[in-house]
Design a protein around this motif. Structure first.
Motif, PDB file in Angstrom:
ATOM      1  N   UNK A 143       0.792  -1.125   0.396  1.00  0.00           N
ATOM      2  CA  UNK A 143      -0.098  -0.179  -0.157  1.00  0.00           C
ATOM      3  C   UNK A 143       1.358   1.103  -0.118  1.00  0.00           C
ATOM      4  N   UNK A 144       0.592   2.554  -0.932  1.00  0.00           N
ATOM      5  CA  UNK A 144       1.271   3.391  -0.764  1.00  0.00           C
ATOM      6  C   UNK A 144       1.109   4.211   0.618  1.00  0.00           C
ATOM      7  N   UNK A 145       1.425   5.376   0.070  1.00  0.00           N
ATOM      8  CA  UNK A 145       1.067   6.746   1.299  1.00  0.00           C
ATOM      9  C   UNK A 145       0.000   7.520   0.498  1.00  0.00           C
ATOM     10  N   UNK A 146      -0.280   7.022  -0.531  1.00  0.00           N
ATOM     11  CA  UNK A 146      -1.699   7.803  -1.118  1.00  0.00           C
ATOM     12  C   UNK A 146      -2.288   7.123  -0.843  1.00  0.00           C
ATOM     13  N   UNK A 147      -2.629   6.030  -0.205  1.00  0.00           N
ATOM     14  CA  UNK A 147      -3.707   5.484   0.448  1.00  0.00           C
ATOM     15  C   UNK A 147      -4.090   5.842   2.082  1.00  0.00           C
ATOM     16  N   UNK A 148      -3.196   6.139   2.025  1.00  0.00           N
ATOM     17  CA  UNK A 148      -3.233   6.039   4.220  1.00  0.00           C
ATOM     18  C   UNK A 148      -3.140   7.726   3.594  1.00  0.00           C
ATOM     19  N   UNK A 149      -3.179   8.959   3.590  1.00  0.00           N
ATOM     20  CA  UNK A 149      -3.262   9.786   3.439  1.00  0.00           C
ATOM     21  C   UNK A 149      -4.438  10.629   3.291  1.00  0.00           C
ATOM     22  N   UNK A 150      -4.682  11.313   4.679  1.00  0.00           N
ATOM     23  CA  UNK A 150      -5.671  12.247   4.398  1.00  0.00           C
ATOM     24  C   UNK A 150      -5.789  13.868   4.184  1.00  0.00           C
ATOM     25  N   UNK A 151      -6.151  14.156   3.235  1.00  0.00           N
ATOM     26  CA  UNK A 151      -6.183  15.410   2.443  1.00  0.00           C
ATOM     27  C   UNK A 151      -6.913  16.123   3.196  1.00  0.00           C
ATOM     28  N   UNK A 152      -6.163  17.347   3.904  1.00  0.00           N
ATOM     29  CA  UNK A 152      -7.370  18.099   4.906  1.00  0.00           C
ATOM     30  C   UNK A 152      -7.314  19.343   3.830  1.00  0.00           C
ATOM     31  N   UNK A 153      -8.458  19.166   4.354  1.00  0.00           N
ATOM     32  CA  UNK A 153      -9.815  21.243   3.297  1.00  0.00           C
ATOM     33  C   UNK A 153     -10.049  20.390   1.897  1.00  0.00           C
ATOM     34  N   UNK A 154      -9.490  19.155   1.286  1.00  0.00           N
ATOM     35  CA  UNK A 154      -9.550  18.620  -0.385  1.00  0.00           C
ATOM     36  C   UNK A 154     -11.396  18.763  -0.584  1.00  0.00           C
ATOM     37  N   UNK A 155     -12.171  18.547  -0.065  1.00  0.00           N
ATOM     38  CA  UNK A 155     -13.651  19.303  -0.383  1.00  0.00           C
ATOM     39  C   UNK A 155     -13.994  20.668  -0.900  1.00  0.00           C
ATOM     40  N   UNK A 156     -13.529  21.282   0.423  1.00  0.00           N
ATOM     41  CA  UNK A 156     -13.153  22.922   0.242  1.00  0.00           C
ATOM     42  C   UNK A 156     -12.493  23.241  -0.983  1.00  0.00           C
ATOM     43  N   UNK A 157     -11.527  22.592  -1.297  1.00  0.00           N
ATOM     44  CA  UNK A 157     -10.724  22.536  -1.903  1.00  0.00           C
ATOM     45  C   UNK A 157     -10.980  22.668  -3.476  1.00  0.00           C
ATOM     46  N   UNK A 158     -12.213  21.730  -3.447  1.00  0.00           N
ATOM     47  CA  UNK A 158     -11.934  21.136  -4.830  1.00  0.00           C
ATOM     48  C   UNK A 158     -13.642  22.030  -5.512  1.00  0.00           C
ATOM     49  N   UNK A 159     -14.334  22.330  -3.948  1.00  0.00           N
ATOM     50  CA  UNK A 159     -15.540  22.776  -4.860  1.00  0.00           C
ATOM     51  C   UNK A 159     -15.361  24.162  -4.813  1.00  0.00           C
ATOM     52  N   UNK A 160     -13.860  25.313  -4.620  1.00  0.00           N
ATOM     53  CA  UNK A 160     -13.535  26.321  -5.389  1.00  0.00           C
ATOM     54  C   UNK A 160     -12.996  26.156  -6.361  1.00  0.00           C
ATOM     55  N   UNK A 161     -12.609  24.978  -6.946  1.00  0.00           N
ATOM     56  CA  UNK A 161     -12.192  25.065  -8.025  1.00  0.00           C
ATOM     57  C   UNK A 161     -12.698  24.331  -9.234  1.00  0.00           C
ATOM     58  N   UNK A 162     -13.885  23.968  -8.643  1.00  0.00           N
ATOM     59  CA  UNK A 162     -15.153  23.905  -9.328  1.00  0.00           C
ATOM     60  C   UNK A 162     -15.008  22.796 -10.376  1.00  0.00           C
ATOM     61  N   UNK A 163     -15.436  23.141 -11.757  1.00  0.00           N
ATOM     62  CA  UNK A 163     -14.979  21.787 -12.995  1.00  0.00           C
ATOM     63  C   UNK A 163     -14.080  22.473 -13.128  1.00  0.00           C
ATOM     64  N   UNK A 164     -12.925  20.626 -12.800  1.00  0.00           N
ATOM     65  CA  UNK A 164     -11.623  21.048 -13.872  1.00  0.00           C
ATOM     66  C   UNK A 164     -11.165  19.738 -14.694  1.00  0.00           C
ATOM     67  N   UNK A 165     -12.642  19.474 -15.199  1.00  0.00           N
ATOM     68  CA  UNK A 165     -11.931  17.981 -16.835  1.00  0.00           C
ATOM     69  C   UNK A 165     -11.569  18.933 -17.555  1.00  0.00           C
ATOM     70  N   UNK A 166     -10.417  18.574 -18.415  1.00  0.00           N
ATOM     71  CA  UNK A 166      -9.302  18.568 -19.094  1.00  0.00           C
ATOM     72  C   UNK A 166      -9.013  20.276 -19.054  1.00  0.00           C
ATOM     73  N   UNK A 167      -9.005  20.355 -17.175  1.00  0.00           N
ATOM     74  CA  UNK A 167      -7.854  22.065 -16.792  1.00  0.00           C
ATOM     75  C   UNK A 167      -6.571  21.618 -16.613  1.00  0.00           C
TER      76      UNK A 167
END
Length: 292
Positions: A1-25
């Motif tokens: 298992x890599x650390x990407x699976x263990x790590x809990x990103x902080x404020x990820x939902x807020x960051x994604x909401x702020x970015x909006x649709x990122x498809x192709x960006x």
């Protein structure tokens, strides 16, 4: 298992909401760490350019590259080098401070909970120009150490403690810890030295200075901070960008180079799952004009 699976990103939902649709960006993840932000952006269809100076993250970066192919590019350099990019981008994201995996590896010397060489370098490869915390202490005067403790750790009796540290020149985390008589000062002292070793505030200032030229119109810069000093740098920089020319008091939407995005802090639910997020604060701006 890599650390990407263990790590809990902080404020990820807020960051994604702020970015909006990122498809192709194209998004620049300035602090790859364990890859939590990069993975989330890639899974939503973005192209990601990630920076990180810590050589220990290369394994996770290579794994992500293998999974997402040419939509992911990893640059093993400090994020202050973002100005070297030869393309405009749609978003630049900073998740500042130290990562959980750096703290949790005792031999890195970031934590006072395990005995290890007093290192604290985010880039811990053998480089003469990057001093370990022990070497930095040896190279500085008592006054310089006191300034670091006071400015980066808000340590009250900085002069007394700086003298004790300089006289002992600790070589391990426990040797430094045992010099600090007030338990409340232990974490701030370790934090202050880590910030100084890695020039974290200078790195941030140099990177932010390159952001306006890199972003396309409508592009976004999102910063997640964990320390009052880095938050102040971000807040003051964003205030400058969102202030209309000729009016130093108030931002004027439509004439300022950037528009402010709503700020965010962790929810109680997020804190239950990730207590280390407690001091996190998200700020963001949208590029409004091309003359910033």
């Amino acid at each position: 298992m890599t650390t990407t699976q263990k790590h809990i990103p902080v404020l990820l939902r807020a960051v994604l909401d702020a970015l909006g649709d990122v498809q192709g960006k194209t998004i620049v993840d300035c602090t790859f760490g364990a890859g939590g932000y990069s993975r989330a952006f890639l899974e939503r269809g973005a192209n990601v350019i990630a920076f990180d100076r810590d050589p220990n993250v290369v394994v996770d970066a290579n794994a992500l590259g293998g999974e997402f192919g040419n939509r992911f590019k990893f640059i093993p350099q400090p994020f202050s080098n973002i100005g070297d990019l030869e393309q405009s981008v749609d978003a630049i994201v900073f998740d500042l401070g130290i990562s959980s995996m750096q703290i949790d590896i005792p031999e890195r010397g970031f934590s006072f909970r395990a005995d290890a060489p007093l290192d604290m370098r985010m880039d811990n490869r053998e480089k003469e120009q990057i001093l370990t915390a022990a070497q930095l202490i040896e190279s500085l005067s008592v006054a310089e150490i006191a300034d670091i403790l006071r400015n980066y750790g808000d340590v009250k009796k900085a002069n007394i403690l700086a003298r004790a540290i300089k006289d002992s020149c600790p070589q391990t985390t426990f040797e430094l810890r045992d010099l600090i008589h007030n338990p409340k000062d232990v974490a701030p002292v370790f934090q202050a030295l880590r910030i100084a070793v890695n020039d974290e505030m200078g790195e941030l200032e140099r990177a932010l200075a390159r952001v306006p030229d890199l972003l396309v119109l409508g592009g976004k810069c999102i910063c997640v901070t964990f320390h009052s000093l880095e938050d102040r740098i971000v807040k003051n920089t964003f205030r400058t960008w969102t202030t209309a020319p000729g009016d130093p008091r108030l931002p004027v939407v439509g004439t300022a180079p950037f528009i402010q995005i709503k700020t965010a802090v962790p929810t109680e639910s997020e804190l239950e799952h990730n207590p280390r997020a407690r001091s996190a604060h998200m700020r963001g701006v949208i590029k409004n004009r091309g003359d910033a």
